[in-house]
Design a protein around this motif. Structure first.
Motif, PDB file in Angstrom:
ATOM      1  N   THR A 183       5.681   4.411  11.582  1.00 58.10           N
ATOM      2  CA  THR A 183       4.237   4.204  11.498  1.00 58.10           C
ATOM      3  C   THR A 183       3.552   5.123  12.499  1.00 58.10           C
ATOM      4  OG1 THR A 183       4.284   2.398  13.125  1.00 58.10           O
ATOM      5  CG2 THR A 183       4.475   1.802  10.787  1.00 58.10           C
ATOM      6  N   ALA A 232      -0.403  -6.624  12.683  1.00 55.34           N
ATOM      7  CA  ALA A 232      -0.277  -7.121  11.308  1.00 55.34           C
ATOM      8  C   ALA A 232       0.251  -6.027  10.391  1.00 55.34           C
ATOM      9  CB  ALA A 232      -1.630  -7.627  10.812  1.00 55.34           C
ATOM     10  N   ALA A 233      -0.176  -4.798  10.621  1.00 53.70           N
ATOM     11  CA  ALA A 233       0.302  -3.685   9.805  1.00 53.70           C
ATOM     12  C   ALA A 233       1.784  -3.431  10.041  1.00 53.70           C
ATOM     13  CB  ALA A 233      -0.506  -2.426  10.120  1.00 53.70           C
ATOM     14  N   ARG A 235       4.000  -5.610  10.948  1.00 53.23           N
ATOM     15  CA  ARG A 235       4.729  -6.681  10.257  1.00 53.23           C
ATOM     16  C   ARG A 235       4.821  -6.417   8.761  1.00 53.23           C
ATOM     17  NH1 ARG A 235       1.392  -9.870  13.565  1.00 53.23           N
ATOM     18  NH2 ARG A 235       0.194 -10.630  11.772  1.00 53.23           N
ATOM     19  N   ALA A 236       3.746  -5.900   8.179  1.00 55.65           N
ATOM     20  CA  ALA A 236       3.754  -5.601   6.744  1.00 55.65           C
ATOM     21  C   ALA A 236       4.739  -4.489   6.421  1.00 55.65           C
ATOM     22  CB  ALA A 236       2.346  -5.222   6.283  1.00 55.65           C
ATOM     23  N   ALA A 239       8.271  -5.815   6.627  1.00 55.50           N
ATOM     24  CA  ALA A 239       8.600  -6.736   5.535  1.00 55.50           C
ATOM     25  C   ALA A 239       8.702  -6.033   4.189  1.00 55.50           C
ATOM     26  CB  ALA A 239       7.545  -7.843   5.457  1.00 55.50           C
ATOM     27  N   ARG A 240       7.817  -5.047   3.946  1.00 52.75           N
ATOM     28  CA  ARG A 240       7.711  -4.521   2.581  1.00 52.75           C
ATOM     29  C   ARG A 240       7.751  -2.994   2.479  1.00 52.75           C
ATOM     30  NH1 ARG A 240       3.770  -8.189   3.362  1.00 52.75           N
ATOM     31  NH2 ARG A 240       2.028  -6.717   3.244  1.00 52.75           N
ATOM     32  N   TYR A 247       4.053   5.468   7.258  1.00 52.97           N
ATOM     33  CA  TYR A 247       2.791   4.788   6.949  1.00 52.97           C
ATOM     34  C   TYR A 247       1.801   5.022   8.084  1.00 52.97           C
ATOM     35  CZ  TYR A 247       5.418   2.391   3.308  1.00 52.97           C
ATOM     36  OH  TYR A 247       6.187   2.121   2.193  1.00 52.97           O
ATOM     37  N   ILE A 303      -0.896   2.722   3.098  1.00 49.58           N
ATOM     38  CA  ILE A 303      -0.476   1.375   3.475  1.00 49.58           C
ATOM     39  C   ILE A 303      -1.320   0.328   2.767  1.00 49.58           C
ATOM     40  CG2 ILE A 303      -1.910   1.288   5.567  1.00 49.58           C
ATOM     41  CD1 ILE A 303       0.330  -0.316   6.900  1.00 49.58           C
ATOM     42  N   GLU A 304      -2.579   0.639   2.523  1.00 48.67           N
ATOM     43  CA  GLU A 304      -3.424  -0.298   1.782  1.00 48.67           C
ATOM     44  C   GLU A 304      -2.940  -0.426   0.335  1.00 48.67           C
ATOM     45  OE1 GLU A 304      -7.488   0.851   2.115  1.00 48.67           O
ATOM     46  OE2 GLU A 304      -7.569   0.542   4.283  1.00 48.67           O
ATOM     47  N   LEU A 307       1.169  -1.691   0.455  1.00 48.65           N
ATOM     48  CA  LEU A 307       1.535  -2.927   1.152  1.00 48.65           C
ATOM     49  C   LEU A 307       0.407  -3.940   1.247  1.00 48.65           C
ATOM     50  CD1 LEU A 307       3.624  -1.361   4.083  1.00 48.65           C
ATOM     51  CD2 LEU A 307       4.349  -1.941   1.749  1.00 48.65           C
ATOM     52  N   TRP A 309      -2.268  -3.956   3.103  1.00 44.98           N
ATOM     53  CA  TRP A 309      -2.834  -4.198   4.431  1.00 44.98           C
ATOM     54  C   TRP A 309      -4.177  -3.495   4.579  1.00 44.98           C
ATOM     55  CZ3 TRP A 309      -4.475  -0.694   8.050  1.00 44.98           C
ATOM     56  CH2 TRP A 309      -4.837  -1.210   9.303  1.00 44.98           C
TER      57      TRP A 309
END
Length: 356
Positions: A183, A232-233, A235-236, A239-240, A247, A303-304, A307, A309
């Motif tokens: 990231t 939060a990003a 974590r996303a 996870a995914r 990203y 990323i939006e 995922l 976010w």
């Protein structure tokens, strides 16, 4: 269980606190507690069995190997880094050691550990590397924002060291198959940020009635991301995110530094008025730093799109939360303003020409 490096620093501590507030999966938190790593950031977790803090260096391969063997984490989230451009100009060696050599050591430890896993554990393992938009260099006023395919063009020892670490992570994926994610985020702000960075420095100095040093003409532009949104990003992505992908994480908040300082002053005028007058009276323009990138901007559409976010905070809501937090945690600010911090501030700003 996941292993987090640099989890006592600004972004890392916020990530650890947010993670444990949201679920019961444990964290092994490895941090060297250099000047910006602060065990007090995690005081609310004292006695929490889900949080296992280890004081140690990511360059210590034997320690990292032992932690991986003992705790068998399903992922490594790598925040640990030297991160301040000005410090990298004064002392680049620490940045090369932590950001380049440390990432190399961590990748090698992760590769050895992952190679011995089997079945679902091997398939599910991830190495998530947290980096910066500064690896992309500087933008002109009309240039499109940085995307994941923007060519690297680092302009400071800090950004060069992070670019090198990004390339190592990519190479370990393509050469060895290590399941990595990267990231690249824009400028973070929020609670627990060490007061050398722009926003906490302005807040701390303004509270004490000291000069608010602004580089150059104050028109250098940054994209500002509230740290909770960044967490939060991450974590996303963990996870995914698709293995091997990059990203970019941004706040859709491009603002010049002078506007940031004016906003902080206005909030302090409202929340903590000074009998001596508006806080803007303290603004002092200082000689620009070498290699100061003019503009950063993040295109966060990938990323939006992939995922789902998006930042929850506007800059207006995030900066109000941030100023309020610092006003409510003045003891924390005083504690981190150690002798070493004051020496650093004197060395960095005392020799710069100033004007009001």
């Amino acid at each position: 269980m996941i292993l987090v490096t640099g989890g006592a620093g600004f972004i890392g501590a916020n990530f650890v606190l947010d993670w444990l507030a949201a679920n019961d999966e444990g964290i092994v938190n490895l941090d060297a507690l250099t000047y910006a790593g602060n065990r007090a950031n995690l005081a609310s977790l004292d006695g929490d069995a889900r949080h296992h803090f280890v004081h140690g260096d990511i360059c210590d391969r034997a320690l990292v190997d032992r932690l991986l063997a003992e705790h068998r984490p399903r992922a490594i989230v790598h925040f640990a880094a030297e991160s301040h451009v000005d410090r990298s100009i004064h002392g680049p060696g620490d940045f090369m050691r932590t950001n380049v050599e440390g990432t190399f050591a961590l990748l090698e430890a992760a590769r050895t550990y992952w190679s011995a896993l089997e079945g679902a554990e091997r398939e599910g393992f991830r190495f998530l590397h947290v980096s910066t938009d500064e690896v992309y260099g500087s933008l002109g006023p009309k240039d499109p924002a940085f995307s994941e395919t923007t060519a690297y063009a680092p302009n400071s020892p800090y950004s060069a060291s992070k670019a090198a670490s990004d390339h190592l992570v990519r190479a370990w994926h393509h050469t060895y198959g290590l399941p990595v994610l990267t990231t690249n985020c824009s400028n973070n702000y929020g609670p627990f940020q060490f007061p050398e960075k722009l926003i906490p420095l302005m807040i701390a100095n303004a509270i004490d009635g000291r000069a608010l040093p602004v580089y150059g003409d104050g028109l250098n532009v940054r994209d500002w991301l509230y740290v909770g949104d960044h967490c939060a990003a991450v974590r996303a992505v963990l996870a995914r995110g698709r293995v091997g992908e990059v990203y970019n994480i941004g706040g859709w908040n491009e603002k010049p530094n002078r506007e940031i300082v004016d906003t902080i002053c206005a909030l302090l005028d409202e929340l903590r008025p000074d009998a001596a007058g508006p806080h803007t009276r303290l603004i002092t323009f200082v000689k620009d730093r070498p290699g100061h990138d003019r503009r950063y901007a993040i295109d966060a559409r990938k990323i939006e799109r992939e995922l789902g976010w998006r930042p929850a905070e506007t800059f207006e809501s995030g900066i109000r939360k941030t100023v309020t937090w610092y006003l409510e945690h003045l003891d924390w600010v005083r504690d981190v303003q150690s002798g070493a911090y004051r020496d650093w501030m004197a060395r960095n700003y005392a020799s710069r020409e100033t004007h009001r």
